[in-house]
Design a protein around this motif. Structure first.
Motif, mmCIF file in Angstrom:
data_model
loop_
_atom_site.group_PDB
_atom_site.id
_atom_site.type_symbol
_atom_site.label_atom_id
_atom_site.label_comp_id
_atom_site.label_asym_id
_atom_site.label_seq_id
_atom_site.Cartn_x
_atom_site.Cartn_y
_atom_site.Cartn_z
ATOM 1 N N TYR A 99 0.856 -1.188 0.000
ATOM 2 C CA TYR A 99 0.000 0.000 0.000
ATOM 3 C C TYR A 99 0.890 1.235 0.000
ATOM 4 O O TYR A 99 1.914 1.289 0.699
ATOM 5 N N ASN A 111 -3.431 3.655 -2.098
ATOM 6 C CA ASN A 111 -3.458 2.865 -3.323
ATOM 7 C C ASN A 111 -2.789 1.522 -3.046
ATOM 8 O O ASN A 111 -1.744 1.472 -2.390
ATOM 9 N N ARG A 112 -3.409 0.451 -3.516
ATOM 10 C CA ARG A 112 -2.798 -0.872 -3.425
ATOM 11 C C ARG A 112 -2.143 -1.163 -4.769
ATOM 12 O O ARG A 112 -2.811 -1.225 -5.799
ATOM 13 N N GLU A 114 -0.747 -3.104 -7.684
ATOM 14 C CA GLU A 114 -0.927 -4.429 -8.269
ATOM 15 C C GLU A 114 -0.347 -4.421 -9.672
ATOM 16 O O GLU A 114 -0.745 -3.618 -10.520
ATOM 17 N N TYR A 137 -0.735 2.042 -11.597
ATOM 18 C CA TYR A 137 -0.978 0.680 -11.134
ATOM 19 C C TYR A 137 -1.708 0.621 -9.790
ATOM 20 O O TYR A 137 -2.010 -0.464 -9.306
ATOM 21 N N GLY A 138 -1.959 1.772 -9.181
ATOM 22 C CA GLY A 138 -2.594 1.780 -7.870
ATOM 23 C C GLY A 138 -4.098 1.555 -7.934
ATOM 24 O O GLY A 138 -4.791 2.151 -8.760
ATOM 25 N N LYS A 139 -4.597 0.693 -7.061
ATOM 26 C CA LYS A 139 -6.037 0.468 -6.911
ATOM 27 C C LYS A 139 -6.503 1.218 -5.664
ATOM 28 O O LYS A 139 -6.038 0.938 -4.560
ATOM 29 N N PRO A 140 -7.412 2.193 -5.812
ATOM 30 C CA PRO A 140 -7.795 3.031 -4.675
ATOM 31 C C PRO A 140 -8.400 2.220 -3.531
ATOM 32 O O PRO A 140 -9.182 1.291 -3.743
ATOM 33 N N GLU A 145 -13.071 1.063 3.681
ATOM 34 C CA GLU A 145 -12.797 -0.333 3.323
ATOM 35 C C GLU A 145 -12.289 -1.106 4.540
ATOM 36 O O GLU A 145 -11.396 -0.656 5.260
#
Length: 466
Positions: A99, A111-112, A114, A137-140, A145
């Motif tokens: 992260y 951002n994760r 991946e 490439y970051g997934k919010p 969450e």
């Protein structure tokens, strides 16, 4: 910087020194100045007002990667600054869940990272951990969450002490990120907080009175040469301390406003600081100092001009400093002499501003790889005989604009005439590919289409530098 906080550089005892106010900023300036003046600072430079990148940052990251606390961690949060880039590389290489916070918390929280399926090579990892790659490439991950549980938190620092005290760059982002993660229950009692710094950023002690309940203590300090387990003299923050924040800070960081709304709906009191003395006040003070310096320089110029008077003129003065309008006086002196006659030499006329060229048509090129350099595209355009008069480069977002000016008497008329029509340019650029310099990346087929014949409002019409 060891030995009770003294700077490592030798002190000239022959020169009298003025006592310096002991603040967090005084320690920041001491570290920044030492890194810059001793050749220890690395890109981006200068390191002032940054989490400084330092010589030996990759070695410090490698030393961290050898520790059990890193090897046994499944989920790691690492700050997005340059000196911790190698830490992010090791995390992805060891297939950990990584992260990274959104820079300045302006568009989100975490951002994760991946990697795309099939892209696991060193080049892909290096690209993913770069500033642009973390956005691509970051997934919010939002604060609402659940299920995020961190084993290790890596923070950037300007100065740290063996007691566990940490000083950041002064904007408060690291402490706010930690408070938000506490709210998410992502921080456990077993979560370890570490930092990687240069040896000269480590102090034996830092004044405890400089630190408050919002400051995050460090458990382990890693330098290129040593691993230091701190004494941890303070407790971790329990969450966001609203009374230390201003309404302006919430406006700058929407995620804070979202969290405050949630807390208030649950019945929790979230009073904000009435007087806006947030961490950005230092920038305001700096602007005021610059304004005062400019004012003083104007005064000294006015007084200097006022001193070039005769005794009779001085006698007429009332003791108040003369205010001289230099621009107005320059016009007067240019038009008349002291005796009222016209000067022998006429004043030099102002140079006429060159009229801005009007854009004839524009072309948008998209599907550009974030790793593509502007010079790569320029070379491809040259090979196809296309030479735009201006380019708006947004390659890190995957597109750019080419602008072609209308023919006119200005310089470069030959180039404009050679540009041809929009149909001709689009035809010349069909099936153009750019990229594919590395083994892990294939050349991308670019998309070419007409664009509105004007530059975006927020961008000047200019040819970008490589």
């Amino acid at each position: 910087m060891q030995n009770g906080g003294d700077a490592p550089a030798a002190v000239d005892t022959a020169k009298p020194t003025t006592p310096e106010e002991i603040t967090k900023q005084s320690f920041r300036v001491k570290v920044w100045r030492h890194l810059e003046s001793n050749g220890l600072a690395m890109f981006p430079r200068p390191v002032y007002n940054r989490i400084p990148n330092f010589k030996g940052a990759p070695e410090a990251a490698a030393k961290l990667a050898e520790l059990d606390v890193f090897k046994n961690a499944d989920t790691v949060k690492v700050n997005p600054d340059k000196p911790q880039e190698s830490v992010r590389v090791f995390a992805l290489e060891q297939q950990k869940t990584l992260y990274v916070p959104v820079p300045r918390l302006q568009t989100g929280f975490l951002n994760r990272l991946e990697l795309p399926e099939g892209e696991t090579g060193p080049a892909a990892i290096r690209k993913a951990v770069s500033r642009n790659g973390m956005e691509t490439y970051g997934k919010p991950v939002g604060i609402e969450e659940s299920g995020v549980s961190l084993d290790l938190v890596v923070m950037g620092s300007v100065a740290v002490s063996k007691e566990g005290y940490r000083i950041g760059k002064g904007k408060g982002y690291g402490d706010l990120e930690f408070g938000l993660m506490m709210h998410m229950k992502a921080i456990k009692p077993s979560t370890v907080v570490v930092t990687t710094v240069h040896d000269s950023q480590v102090f034996d002690t830092l004044p405890a009175e400089l630190f408050g309940p919002h400051d995050v203590p460090i458990d382990i300090i890693i330098t290129p040469t040593q691993v230091i387990e701190t004494q941890r003299m303070s407790q971790r923050p329990t969450g966001i301390l609203w009374h230390l924040l201003s309404s302006r800070r919430l406006a700058l960081m929407p995620v804070l406003g979202q969290l405050r709304d949630t807390d208030m709906l649950s019945g929790r009191a979230c009073p904000l600081k009435e007087v806006d003395t947030d961490v950005e006040e230092r920038a305001q003070q700096a602007r005021q100092r610059r304004l005062r310096r400019r004012t003083r320089s104007h005064k000294s110029q006015s007084e200097g001009e006022g001193g070039n008077t005769t005794e009779g003129e001085n006698a007429k003065g009332d003791g108040k400093p003369r205010r001289v309008n230099r621009r107005r006086n320059s016009h007067k002196s240019a038009s008349k002499d002291k005796d009222g006659t016209e000067p022998a030499t006429p004043s030099k006329p102002r140079r006429k501003q060159k009229p801005r060229q009007e854009i004839d048509f524009s072309v948008k090129i998209s599907n550009i790889s974030p790793s593509t350099r502007v010079r790569d595209l320029k070379q491809a355009l040259t090979e196809r005989g296309v030479k735009p008069q201006a380019m708006i480069w947004k390659g890190f977002r995957g597109y750019c604009y080419l602008h072609f000016f209308k023919a006119g008497p200005q310089k470069g008329e030959g180039d404009t005439a050679a540009a041809g029509s929009i149909d001709q340019v689009i035809a010349q650029l069909q099936e153009m590919s750019v990229g594919g310099d590395s083994a892990d990346e294939k050349p991308r087929l670019l998309s070419v289409e007409p664009a509105p014949p004007r530059a975006p409002r927020d961008q000047p019409v200019d040819q970008p530098a490589d």
